[in-house]
Design a protein around this motif. Structure first.
Motif, PDB file in Angstrom:
ATOM      1  N   ASN A  17       0.835  -1.208   0.000  1.00 29.01           N
ATOM      2  CA  ASN A  17       0.000   0.000   0.000  1.00 29.01           C
ATOM      3  C   ASN A  17       0.866   1.254   0.000  1.00 29.01           C
ATOM      4  O   ASN A  17       0.570   2.221  -0.706  1.00 29.01           O
ATOM      5  N   ALA A  18       1.933   1.253   0.786  1.00 27.91           N
ATOM      6  CA  ALA A  18       2.826   2.417   0.829  1.00 27.91           C
ATOM      7  C   ALA A  18       3.496   2.640  -0.518  1.00 27.91           C
ATOM      8  O   ALA A  18       3.623   3.784  -0.979  1.00 27.91           O
ATOM      9  N   VAL A  19       3.932   1.578  -1.168  1.00 25.99           N
ATOM     10  CA  VAL A  19       4.559   1.695  -2.489  1.00 25.99           C
ATOM     11  C   VAL A  19       3.550   2.243  -3.493  1.00 25.99           C
ATOM     12  O   VAL A  19       3.866   3.130  -4.293  1.00 25.99           O
ATOM     13  N   LEU A  20       2.326   1.745  -3.450  1.00 28.21           N
ATOM     14  CA  LEU A  20       1.281   2.222  -4.359  1.00 28.21           C
ATOM     15  C   LEU A  20       0.999   3.709  -4.137  1.00 28.21           C
ATOM     16  O   LEU A  20       0.927   4.492  -5.091  1.00 28.21           O
ATOM     17  N   VAL A  21       0.866   4.120  -2.883  1.00 21.76           N
ATOM     18  CA  VAL A  21       0.629   5.538  -2.573  1.00 21.76           C
ATOM     19  C   VAL A  21       1.806   6.383  -3.045  1.00 21.76           C
ATOM     20  O   VAL A  21       1.630   7.444  -3.644  1.00 21.76           O
ATOM     21  N   VAL A  67       3.965   5.758  -5.504  1.00 30.84           N
ATOM     22  CA  VAL A  67       3.964   5.818  -6.971  1.00 30.84           C
ATOM     23  C   VAL A  67       2.895   6.780  -7.463  1.00 30.84           C
ATOM     24  O   VAL A  67       3.145   7.603  -8.355  1.00 30.84           O
ATOM     25  N   LEU A  68       1.706   6.729  -6.894  1.00 33.77           N
ATOM     26  CA  LEU A  68       0.627   7.630  -7.308  1.00 33.77           C
ATOM     27  C   LEU A  68       0.954   9.092  -6.992  1.00 33.77           C
ATOM     28  O   LEU A  68       0.745   9.977  -7.821  1.00 33.77           O
ATOM     29  N   LEU A  69       1.490   9.359  -5.790  1.00 44.20           N
ATOM     30  CA  LEU A  69       1.878  10.725  -5.438  1.00 44.20           C
ATOM     31  C   LEU A  69       2.999  11.234  -6.332  1.00 44.20           C
ATOM     32  O   LEU A  69       2.983  12.388  -6.777  1.00 44.20           O
ATOM     33  N   HIS A  70       3.972  10.385  -6.605  1.00 39.22           N
ATOM     34  CA  HIS A  70       5.077  10.781  -7.487  1.00 39.22           C
ATOM     35  C   HIS A  70       4.561  11.121  -8.887  1.00 39.22           C
ATOM     36  O   HIS A  70       4.975  12.124  -9.486  1.00 39.22           O
ATOM     37  N   ALA A  71       3.638  10.312  -9.395  1.00 41.33           N
ATOM     38  CA  ALA A  71       3.060  10.585 -10.720  1.00 41.33           C
ATOM     39  C   ALA A  71       2.301  11.908 -10.718  1.00 41.33           C
ATOM     40  O   ALA A  71       2.415  12.704 -11.653  1.00 41.33           O
ATOM     41  N   LEU A  72       1.534  12.168  -9.661  1.00 38.54           N
ATOM     42  CA  LEU A  72       0.779  13.420  -9.557  1.00 38.54           C
ATOM     43  C   LEU A  72       1.709  14.625  -9.478  1.00 38.54           C
ATOM     44  O   LEU A  72       1.518  15.624 -10.188  1.00 38.54           O
ATOM     45  N   VAL A  73       2.728  14.554  -8.645  1.00 36.36           N
ATOM     46  CA  VAL A  73       3.686  15.660  -8.517  1.00 36.36           C
ATOM     47  C   VAL A  73       4.437  15.873  -9.826  1.00 36.36           C
ATOM     48  O   VAL A  73       4.664  17.009 -10.249  1.00 36.36           O
ATOM     49  N   SER A  74       4.840  14.798 -10.495  1.00 35.96           N
ATOM     50  CA  SER A  74       5.538  14.920 -11.785  1.00 35.96           C
ATOM     51  C   SER A  74       4.660  15.610 -12.823  1.00 35.96           C
ATOM     52  O   SER A  74       5.111  16.502 -13.539  1.00 35.96           O
ATOM     53  N   TRP A  75       3.402  15.184 -12.908  1.00 38.85           N
ATOM     54  CA  TRP A  75       2.489  15.813 -13.864  1.00 38.85           C
ATOM     55  C   TRP A  75       2.296  17.290 -13.532  1.00 38.85           C
ATOM     56  O   TRP A  75       2.360  18.144 -14.406  1.00 38.85           O
ATOM     57  N   PHE A  76       2.059  17.593 -12.245  1.00 40.48           N
ATOM     58  CA  PHE A  76       1.804  18.966 -11.825  1.00 40.48           C
ATOM     59  C   PHE A  76       3.008  19.850 -12.121  1.00 40.48           C
ATOM     60  O   PHE A  76       2.876  20.947 -12.664  1.00 40.48           O
TER      61      PHE A  76
END
Length: 161
Positions: free
Chosen positions: A24-28, A30-39
């Motif tokens: 769950n921590a890895v999934l969170v 990865v999702l946060l990293h993708a969001l920050v990268s896009w932003f």
């Protein structure tokens, strides 16, 4: 024939609680990293920290959409300073200004201020003496080229344009 899950929560030997937490921590992450990268790829967010302020007041934070390629009057734009702004600003300094005139607009420098499309803006450029031959002389004007913008800072001490 029944389908059995690979990891069963009913079988304590097959799965450990820490494994679920780790996944769950890895999934969170990865999702946060993708969001920050896009932003960060799409937007520029920052604070006007220049010695000669561009934005006025205590609300000097800005958010600029990098995908917007057609700024309008009043929009904030960001760019890196070049040799024309030296030595007042080091090369490559991020500069944030407000669009005051678009391509085709007339800008005239007068003793009492800058006239944009006939509207007088009071003197807002105390750095004019330092600019000397780089500034437009009194009563000199120009029509902004179609591929250019005339930008100015909101703050009276802004190094314009």
């Amino acid at each position: 024939m029944s389908i059995q899950p690979l990891i069963s929560h009913d079988n304590p030997e097959a799965c450990h609680p820490w494994m679920d937490r780790l996944l769950n921590a890895v999934l969170v992450f990865v999702l946060l990293h993708a969001l920050v990268s896009w932003f960060s790829h799409r937007f520029l967010i920052g604070h006007d920290a220049q010695a000669t302020l561009c934005l006025f007041g205590n609300h000097r934070w800005y958010l600029i959409d990098k995908a917007e390629k057609s700024p309008e009057l009043g929009d904030l734009v960001a760019y890196r300073s070049d040799a024309r702004m030296a030595p007042e600003l080091p090369l490559g300094t991020l500069v944030v200004k407000r669009v005051e005139a678009l391509g085709g607009d007339r800008v005239d420098l007068e003793t009492q201020g800058i006239r944009i499309q006939g509207e007088l803006r009071p003197v807002r450029f105390p750095h004019r003496q330092r600019l000397k031959d780089r500034a437009l002389s009194d009563h000199e004007g120009m029509v902004i080229p179609d591929t250019s913008l005339w930008v100015m800072g909101d703050h009276p001490r802004s190094f314009d344009s």
